[in-house]
Design a protein around this motif. Structure first.
Motif, short mmCIF file in Angstrom:
data_model
loop_
_atom_site.label_atom_id
_atom_site.label_comp_id
_atom_site.label_asym_id
_atom_site.label_seq_id
_atom_site.Cartn_x
_atom_site.Cartn_y
_atom_site.Cartn_z
N PRO A 25 0.80 -1.22 0.00
CA PRO A 25 0.00 0.00 0.00
C PRO A 25 0.84 1.27 0.00
N GLY A 28 1.95 1.75 -3.48
CA GLY A 28 0.83 2.25 -4.28
C GLY A 28 0.57 3.73 -4.05
N ARG A 31 3.31 5.62 -5.86
CA ARG A 31 3.08 5.61 -7.31
C ARG A 31 2.00 6.62 -7.70
N SER A 32 0.93 6.68 -6.90
CA SER A 32 -0.16 7.62 -7.20
C SER A 32 0.32 9.07 -7.11
N ALA A 55 8.50 2.64 -8.36
CA ALA A 55 7.27 3.44 -8.36
C ALA A 55 7.53 4.89 -8.72
N ILE A 242 -5.59 0.25 -0.97
CA ILE A 242 -4.59 0.50 -2.02
C ILE A 242 -4.03 -0.84 -2.42
N GLU A 244 -1.89 -2.55 -4.39
CA GLU A 244 -0.66 -2.60 -5.19
C GLU A 244 -0.08 -4.01 -5.17
#
Length: 352
Positions: A25, A28, A31-32, A55, A242, A244
Motif C-alpha cells: 500500500p 501504491g 506511485r499515485s 514506483a 490501495i 498494489e
C-alpha cells in the motif's frame, strides 16, 4: 476564457518500514503521488527501497533508526513468533520499531526534510518518531494506515483483542476498561516518547496516542469493511484499499497441459515470517488426499526454504492476487481474500 491554474506540485517525504503487508500500500500511494506530478522521496528500510524506486520515488535509507536490509527472519528486529502471547508480541514491535527508536526516527526525518525542500511528510500510523519530526518541523503531515484505525473511532471497540461493537451498557463498560488497558500498554513508552519530544523542544504529552494528531489520518480500507461509524473526527478519512502488487509477485502456475478441472485451493499464510512452517506442512498434508489442485505461497519469510509439497500442490513465493486470492493476512490483503494467519487476525476476523 479563464485559465485553470495548474495543480501545485509538492515535494513529499514518505516514511516506510518493513512490515510485510504494509509495504505494497505504501508503494501504491507513492506511485499515485508520482503519477499526479508530485516529487517524492521515500525514507525507509533498504528492503523496500527498490520497489519505491520502481514506483518513481527517490530513496534514502534510515541511518540512525533500525534499518532492515532484507525481509528474512534473521533481519527482523522483533522476533514476535517467539513471544508467548499477542500482547508480548506487540510490545516487542513497539520497543523495536514503533516507539522505542522514536528519537532515532525523528532525527533521520528531520535531517532528510532539511536536506531538501519538503512540503509535506507522509508517515506511517505506527512510526511515532515520524510524527514527532513533522510536529517539530511544523510541516503539514498525513499518516497512512494500511489497516483499520489504531485510534478508537466513535462506537468502535478498542484496538487489540478483536471485539465487536458493544450492544449494551455492560459491554460498553467492559470495552472502556479494555481501552484503558490498551492506553496503558502504549503509555509504557510515554517516557521514551516525551524524551524524544524534549530533544526538539516540544512539550510533554500525558498520553502516547495523543501524538497521533496529523493533519490527515488516511485509512486505506473501505468503510464497508469496517464497523459502522456515525461520524469521523475531522482529521480522519477513509481512502479505500490501495491494492498494489509487489514487484516480485509471480503469475499463477498453470497445469502442464493447460487444462485442469479440479477445484483450486490457495494456501497462503503471511508475507513475513511468523513461525508458520508447521501450519503450512499440516495444510499441505491434508491437500494431498483431496481431489483438488493447490497453490501454496511462501512469501518472503519462507522464500528459499525447502518445503515438501504433494504432487497436486505447486509452491511459489507470491502469486498475483489480481488473478488469485493470496498473500498474507494483514488488512490490505484481507480486504481481498480474508486470509486468517496474521499478527492482526484478532482485529480483522470480527470485520469479516
Amino acid at each position: 476564457m479563464i485559465a485553470t491554474p495548474a495543480p501545485k506540485r509538492l515535494d513529499a517525504l514518505v516514511l516506510g518500514w518493513e512490515g510485510g503487508g504494509n509495504v505494497p500500500p505504501t508503494v501504491g500511494a507513492v506511485r499515485s503521488l508520482v503519477e499526479r506530478g508530485h516529487r517524492v522521496r521515500v525514507l525507509g528500510d533498504d528492503s523496500m527501497l527498490a520497489e519505491m524506486r520502481r514506483a518513481g520515488a527517490r530513496t534514502l535509507p534510515w541511518r540512525r533508526a533500525p534499518n532492515r536490509l532484507d525481509a528474512s527472519p534473521q533481519s527482523c528486529f522483533a522476533r514476535d513468533w517467539e513471544a508467548p502471547d499477542p500482547v508480548s508480541a506487540f510490545l516487542a514491535w513497539a520497543q523495536a520499531i514503533f516507539l522505542g527508536p522514536s528519537l532515532l526516527h525523528a532525527e533521520d526525518v528531520v535531517e532528510a526534510a532539511r536536506t531538501e525542500k519538503t512540503d509535506v511528510i507522509i508517515g506511517s500510523d505506527l512510526l511515532f518518531g515520524g510524527m514527532i519530526a513533522a510536529e517539530a518541523l511544523n510541516l503539514p503531515s498525513a499518516l497512512l494506515a494500511a489497516n483499520v484505525s489504531l485510534l478508537r473511532l466513535p462506537g468502535h471497540p478498542p484496538f487489540g483483542p478483536g471485539l465487536t461493537p458493544a450492544t449494551n451498557e455492560t459491554e460498553r463498560q467492559m470495552q472502556d476498561d479494555v481501552a484503558q488497558q490498551v492506553d496503558a500498554m502504549f503509555d509504557a513508552f510515554l517516557p521514551t516518547l516525551n524524551a524524544a519530544r524534549a530533544r526538539f523542544g516540544l512539550t510533554p504529552l500525558s498520553r502516547t496516542l495523543d501524538q497521533m494528531r496529523p493533519d490527515r489520518l488516511l485509512l486505506a480500507t473501505s468503510p464497508a469493511f469496517d464497523f459502522p461509524v456515525a461520524s469521523l473526527p475531522d482529521f480522519i478519512r477513509y481512502v479505500g484499499p490501495i491494492l498494489e502488487e509487489p514487484a516480485w509477485a509471480q503469475a499463477i502456475p498453470e497445469s502442464p497441459d493447460g487444462v485442469d478441472a479440479r477445484p483450486l485451493v490457495v494456501v497462503s499464510f503471511s508475507t513475513t515470517y511468523q513461525g508458520q512452517e508447521a501450519a503450512l506442512a499440516a495444510t499441505l498434508a491434508a491437500l494431498a488426499n483431496m481431489p483438488v489442485r493447490g497453490v501454496a505461497t511462501l512469501g518472503k519469510g519462507l522464500d528459499g526454504k525447502q518445503i515438501a509439497a504433494p504432487e497436486n500442490v505447486r509452491i511459489v513465493v507470491v502469486v498475483q492476487s489480481l488473478r488469485i486470492a493470496t498473500r498474507c493476512g494483514w488488512h490490505f490483503v484481507t480486504i481481498r481474500q480474508r486470509a486468517p494467519h496474521s499478527r492482526f487476525r484478532a482485529r480483522l476476523s470480527p470485520r469479516l
